[in-house]
Scaffold this active site. Sequence first.
Site, PDB file in Angstrom:
ATOM      1  N   TYR A 322       0.854  -1.190   0.000  1.00  0.00           N
ATOM      2  CA  TYR A 322       0.000   0.000   0.000  1.00  0.00           C
ATOM      3  C   TYR A 322       0.893   1.244   0.000  1.00  0.00           C
ATOM      4  O   TYR A 322       1.791   1.381   0.834  1.00  0.00           O
ATOM      5  CB  TYR A 322      -0.881  -0.034   1.238  1.00  0.00           C
ATOM      6  N   CYS A 323       0.678   2.147  -0.951  1.00  0.00           N
ATOM      7  CA  CYS A 323       1.387   3.427  -1.036  1.00  0.00           C
ATOM      8  C   CYS A 323       2.903   3.191  -1.069  1.00  0.00           C
ATOM      9  O   CYS A 323       3.384   2.427  -1.885  1.00  0.00           O
ATOM     10  CB  CYS A 323       0.953   4.328   0.111  1.00  0.00           C
ATOM     11  N   VAL A 324       3.674   3.798  -0.142  1.00  0.00           N
ATOM     12  CA  VAL A 324       5.121   3.619  -0.178  1.00  0.00           C
ATOM     13  C   VAL A 324       5.498   2.176   0.155  1.00  0.00           C
ATOM     14  O   VAL A 324       6.559   1.694  -0.257  1.00  0.00           O
ATOM     15  CB  VAL A 324       5.810   4.614   0.780  1.00  0.00           C
ATOM     16  N   GLY A 326       4.015  -0.255  -1.200  1.00  0.00           N
ATOM     17  CA  GLY A 326       3.995  -0.837  -2.539  1.00  0.00           C
ATOM     18  C   GLY A 326       5.237  -0.481  -3.325  1.00  0.00           C
ATOM     19  O   GLY A 326       5.752  -1.298  -4.097  1.00  0.00           O
ATOM     20  N   LEU A 350      -1.580  -1.129  -4.057  1.00  0.00           N
ATOM     21  CA  LEU A 350      -2.686  -0.232  -3.726  1.00  0.00           C
ATOM     22  C   LEU A 350      -2.171   1.203  -3.734  1.00  0.00           C
ATOM     23  O   LEU A 350      -1.280   1.553  -2.965  1.00  0.00           O
ATOM     24  CB  LEU A 350      -3.255  -0.572  -2.345  1.00  0.00           C
TER      25      LEU A 350
END
Length: 586
Positions: A322-324, A326, A350
């Site tokens: 998710y975000c960083v 990811g 994500l």
Amino acid sequence: MDVEVLARNLAQMMEEGGKAMAAYMTPRDPGKTDDMAEDIADALKTVSSVAEYWMADPQRTVEAQSRLMAGYLSVWTNTMKRLAGEEVAPVTAPDAKDARFKDEGWRDSPIFDALKQAYLVTAKWAEEMVEEAEGLDPHLKHKAEFLVRQVSNAVSPSNFVFTNPELIRETLSSSGENLVKGMRNLTQDLIEGKGTLKIRQTDMNAFEVGRNLATTPGKVIFENELMQLIQYEATTATVKKTPLLIVPPWINKFYILDLTAEKSFIKWLVDQGVSVFVISWVNPDARLAAKGFDDYMREGIMTALDKVAIASGERQAHAMGYCVGGTLLATALAYMAATGDDRIASATFLTTQIDFTHAGDLKVFVDEEQLASIERKMKDMGYLEGSKMASAFNLLRSNDLIWPYVVNNYMKGRAPFPFDLLFWNADSTRMPAANHSFYLRNCYLTNNIARGLAELGGIRIDVKKISVPVYSLATKEDHIAPPNSVYIGANLLSGPVRYVLAGSGHIAGVVNPPARGKYQYWADGPTGPSFDLWLEGARESAGSWWPDWISWFSYQHPDDVPARTIGGDRLAPIEDAPGRYVRARS
């Protein structure tokens, strides 16, 4: 209005104001320059570059002044007609979604309507001055656009008692009691922030991690100095054979995916028969200053994969970032591709950026000069304070995340409404100096990860070597990971990619349980380099993207096995989820 009570309240407000000033000044070293001085100097330098363009040519200067005066004259003329009883169309009107001017006083009163329109004319003029300034460096122009927008938001008449009809009514009806309560709230927030204004967006006493947030049953089965690994208890008789490892961002905490039981993505996954493991990052201090991106990869993702294999009995796992988190997962996958490590069977990203060319307004905070300043401060402390990143994120949507709370808390004198998502948003985390510096430089400043120029563990990272199946989710109104940016990054990968665009933003678009029936998602657009063409041809579906993902996920490895025990009788549980690391406050 009771005039005597009003006078008494105004005196009390002045007394409370002194307490607020003391709360601001007391923690400060008299000989130390406030960090804000550097920010103000940089802002003035940026805006001055725009002013120089218009003032360099007298004709342009006259043109700019005339345009603004013409707008004011139109507002003045319309106001005179309204005062004379005529019905006239407004010169300009706020956006339909702009909540600042919803109160009927802004429409019913010709004076306040004129004030509103004069403000909107000025704000639009200032934005046009930046937009039409030619020959500016693109980054400088982007910074100027952002700064002008922030100043415009700050000076809105809705933010001041004597220029906001709703606040005037509130002050008169309560004989100024709202201002006394507001000043007390201001003092409390300054004390809580140790001299820095920490605006409360929610009732921080209404929630507690482990009590009414992050309550999905599970156990911490492993920990090191960077992370705890949580395994969640199965709720189904059988589970997917290949487990799932979730890599959350270390900016904020993992329980955004495990809010209340009704909103918990983790609980929903468990109820779908997925064996879920989640990394819970430590809230670091100066002792971890030297921990870099490669440490987070090795001691985070790689170590977690080792433990997931032991606990599940499966050599491979699916991974979700998710975000960083990811972004870190993408670099880890590239590293694994280069070293022949195939333990990750598929990846879900994500709101994850891999290419940062079009990374949105966060890029205004990253240039060599600003980075040097950030790195100096991190060198002194060993980390970046969580409040710094939280403030940057709030500025991206200041009309939603800053000014409404200034008005509510300090002018209306009210307590903010309890909201789990905003409690999580305020539960910020620190970032180790080495890790944060690598992230800012190799993502936002140079885009080296996408360009194949970054190194981790001595290996050159090439994301084009990632060939596992990928599910890439973007959200349509994302200010942190814009959907076009996510799309470009997904197109760098070599394997099959399912790109999906969800409605709403960076958080609400992701945390969207199917039972709520909110928003929509788009999928199956034509492949190619153009996000706009993809969106034009994509199929829209109502509701949450979660069912679409579980269908994709189940297709990868459809086999089921009997439900697993925590730790697989090989790793002894350390403590109950959500664990100690996530409870540590900055």
